[in-house]
Design a protein around this motif. Structure first.
Motif, PDB file in Angstrom:
ATOM      1  N   PRO A 123       0.845  -1.201   0.000  1.00 55.04           N
ATOM      2  CA  PRO A 123       0.000   0.000   0.000  1.00 55.04           C
ATOM      3  C   PRO A 123       0.883   1.254   0.000  1.00 55.04           C
ATOM      4  N   PRO A 124       0.488   2.331  -0.667  1.00 50.97           N
ATOM      5  CA  PRO A 124      -0.838   2.541  -1.286  1.00 50.97           C
ATOM      6  C   PRO A 124      -0.944   2.043  -2.732  1.00 50.97           C
ATOM      7  N   GLU A 125       0.132   1.408  -3.245  1.00 50.16           N
ATOM      8  CA  GLU A 125       0.068   0.898  -4.622  1.00 50.16           C
ATOM      9  C   GLU A 125      -1.029  -0.159  -4.773  1.00 50.16           C
ATOM     10  N   ILE A 126      -1.232  -0.941  -3.720  1.00 55.90           N
ATOM     11  CA  ILE A 126      -2.296  -1.945  -3.711  1.00 55.90           C
ATOM     12  C   ILE A 126      -3.173  -1.707  -2.479  1.00 55.90           C
ATOM     13  N   PRO A 127      -4.468  -2.029  -2.550  1.00 56.08           N
ATOM     14  CA  PRO A 127      -5.359  -1.773  -1.409  1.00 56.08           C
ATOM     15  C   PRO A 127      -5.095  -2.736  -0.250  1.00 56.08           C
ATOM     16  N   GLY A 132      -3.577  -6.858   2.149  1.00 59.10           N
ATOM     17  CA  GLY A 132      -2.841  -6.726   3.387  1.00 59.10           C
ATOM     18  C   GLY A 132      -1.608  -5.852   3.228  1.00 59.10           C
ATOM     19  N   SER A 133      -0.556  -6.180   3.965  1.00 60.33           N
ATOM     20  CA  SER A 133       0.617  -5.312   4.033  1.00 60.33           C
ATOM     21  C   SER A 133       1.531  -5.399   2.825  1.00 60.33           C
ATOM     22  N   MET A 134       1.499  -6.526   2.085  1.00 66.93           N
ATOM     23  CA  MET A 134       2.373  -6.630   0.914  1.00 66.93           C
ATOM     24  C   MET A 134       1.986  -7.807   0.038  1.00 66.93           C
ATOM     25  N   ALA A 135       2.533  -7.798  -1.173  1.00 66.06           N
ATOM     26  CA  ALA A 135       2.290  -8.869  -2.128  1.00 66.06           C
ATOM     27  C   ALA A 135       3.519  -9.052  -2.993  1.00 66.06           C
ATOM     28  N   LEU A 157       1.597 -14.044  -4.362  1.00 67.24           N
ATOM     29  CA  LEU A 157       1.735 -14.444  -2.962  1.00 67.24           C
ATOM     30  C   LEU A 157       1.488 -13.170  -2.162  1.00 67.24           C
ATOM     31  N   HIS A 158       0.405 -13.133  -1.370  1.00 66.30           N
ATOM     32  CA  HIS A 158       0.093 -11.894  -0.670  1.00 66.30           C
ATOM     33  C   HIS A 158      -0.556 -12.178   0.680  1.00 66.30           C
ATOM     34  N   SER A 159      -0.696 -11.125   1.457  1.00 64.33           N
ATOM     35  CA  SER A 159      -1.314 -11.246   2.782  1.00 64.33           C
ATOM     36  C   SER A 159      -2.738 -10.708   2.733  1.00 64.33           C
ATOM     37  N   VAL A 160      -3.422 -10.835   3.861  1.00 62.47           N
ATOM     38  CA  VAL A 160      -4.763 -10.259   4.030  1.00 62.47           C
ATOM     39  C   VAL A 160      -4.841  -9.648   5.427  1.00 62.47           C
ATOM     40  N   PRO A 161      -5.759  -8.691   5.612  1.00 68.68           N
ATOM     41  CA  PRO A 161      -5.948  -8.137   6.961  1.00 68.68           C
ATOM     42  C   PRO A 161      -6.302  -9.239   7.960  1.00 68.68           C
ATOM     43  N   ASP A 162      -5.967  -9.015   9.208  1.00 69.66           N
ATOM     44  CA  ASP A 162      -6.182 -10.030  10.238  1.00 69.66           C
ATOM     45  C   ASP A 162      -7.648 -10.418  10.408  1.00 69.66           C
ATOM     46  N   LYS A 163      -8.550  -9.517  10.071  1.00 68.21           N
ATOM     47  CA  LYS A 163      -9.983  -9.804  10.231  1.00 68.21           C
ATOM     48  C   LYS A 163     -10.508 -10.769   9.159  1.00 68.21           C
ATOM     49  N   VAL A 164      -9.730 -10.985   8.103  1.00 70.01           N
ATOM     50  CA  VAL A 164     -10.166 -11.867   7.011  1.00 70.01           C
ATOM     51  C   VAL A 164      -9.717 -13.303   7.320  1.00 70.01           C
TER      52      VAL A 164
END
Length: 333
Positions: A123-127, A132-135, A157-164
């Protein structure tokens, strides 16, 4: 206690490539090999069939990531852990909403193949809400995928917010927790680190792993030796009838090599310790190649895309890029 004593007192003699490139043949000296003593692996040690060798040459050496779709696990393997039949780190992952290998765009399946991690995005390049924090982007579809007419792109290969939850299912990407992707970030070298995705990672015994590795290395050394000795009859037998390296096919590739044989009085081909990956009937062999003749020389990174056809390894494609341009160490920003 007995197992501890066994590991402490037992040693396994292994032969490995030195960090320098090696060559054999009538115009060169003996292979530069060295004998190392390493602690023998424990009785429970298992080795990934999908990773047969990680190079000791620092110009291409890297870690590898193994994604097991069935167990929904991502394993980090480095040179040390591979030699011991161990796993450096392991994380829980999410995969595509639908099971099976990806074959077409928007099928919501995670592909199975041998991929390189190319770019880092954050982010902010990706939502953040989506990634999440990076991809890290991959080179899907790779050559093997394209040969099989698979379509689509954007497999990351990427992350997601903890709530997901990691049970939601992705559109085909391999997904990690934010904290986990931050942990593996330091192990990734862009354009060098491989991500191997399979329906199931096969963990095999040390004996089985050595046999599989030796099989690939013996074939690889034969290919190099035939080329260096200008034994074009046996050299071209290592190539598939479907070989393509634009603008060449198998027939024109042989004609090209025959012209070079007439032009040069000698050829030397030195190769580094290779990275070797296997997935089903696919082999990817990557190494530093030092080519020398009385008319031309170069150094670059070569990748052989090899298929097992009727029980025999055959080259479907080979790619070469200058060493400095292709494999310069890149720091993740």
């Amino acid at each position: 206690m007995l197992l501890f004593l066994y590991n402490f007192l037992s040693f396994l003699i292994i032969f490995s490539f030195s960090h320098k490139a090696i060559a054999t043949g009538p115009d060169s000296g003996p292979e530069a090999m060295e004998i190392k003593l390493i602690p023998a692996p424990s009785i429970e040690a298992k080795y990934p069939k999908q990773i047969l060798n990680l190079s000791t040459d620092e110009r291409i050496s890297t870690n590898a990531l193994l994604a097991d779709k069935t167990k929904r696990q991502l394993s980090v393997i480095d040179l040390s852990s591979l030699s011991q039949g161990a796993i450096k780190d392991q994380y829980t992952i999410d995969i595509g909403k639908k099971s099976g290998d990806k074959t077409k765009r928007n099928d919501k399946r995670t592909p199975e193949g041998i991929y390189r991690l190319l770019e880092r995005k954050a982010p902010p390049e990706i939502p953040f809400e989506t990634y999440g924090s990076m991809a890290f982007t991959t080179n899907y579809p790779n050559y093997f995928d394209k040969f099989q007419n698979k379509t689509g792109d954007g497999i990351w290969l990427h992350s997601v917010p903890d709530k997901v939850p990691l049970t939601r299912g992705s559109r085909g990407c391999v997904v990690l927790r934010n904290n986990d992707i931050k942990k593996i970030e330091s192990t990734i070298l862009l354009n060098k680190t491989f991500l191997v995705i399979d329906n199931k990672i096969d963990w095999i015994s040390a004996e089985e792993h050595v046999a599989a590795k030796d099989y690939a290395l013996e074939w690889f050394n034969q290919w190099r030796t035939h080329w260096q000795n200008q034994d074009l009859e046996n050299y071209i037998e290592k190539y598939s009838s479907q070989f393509q390296a634009p603008p060449f096919n198998k027939k024109t590739w042989l004609a090209h090599k025959q012209k070079l044989k007439e032009r040069y009085s000698y050829v030397k081909v030195r190769v580094s310790d290779p990275n070797i990956f296997q997935l089903k009937n696919q082999y990817l062999i990557q190494f530093v190649q030092e080519y020398e003749s009385d008319g031309y020389s170069d150094v670059g990174v070569k990748t052989l895309y090899v298929i097992k056809e009727n029980g025999t390894l055959k080259i479907r494609r080979e790619e070469w890029a200058p060493l400095v341009v292709n494999m310069a160490h890149q720091q993740n920003k």
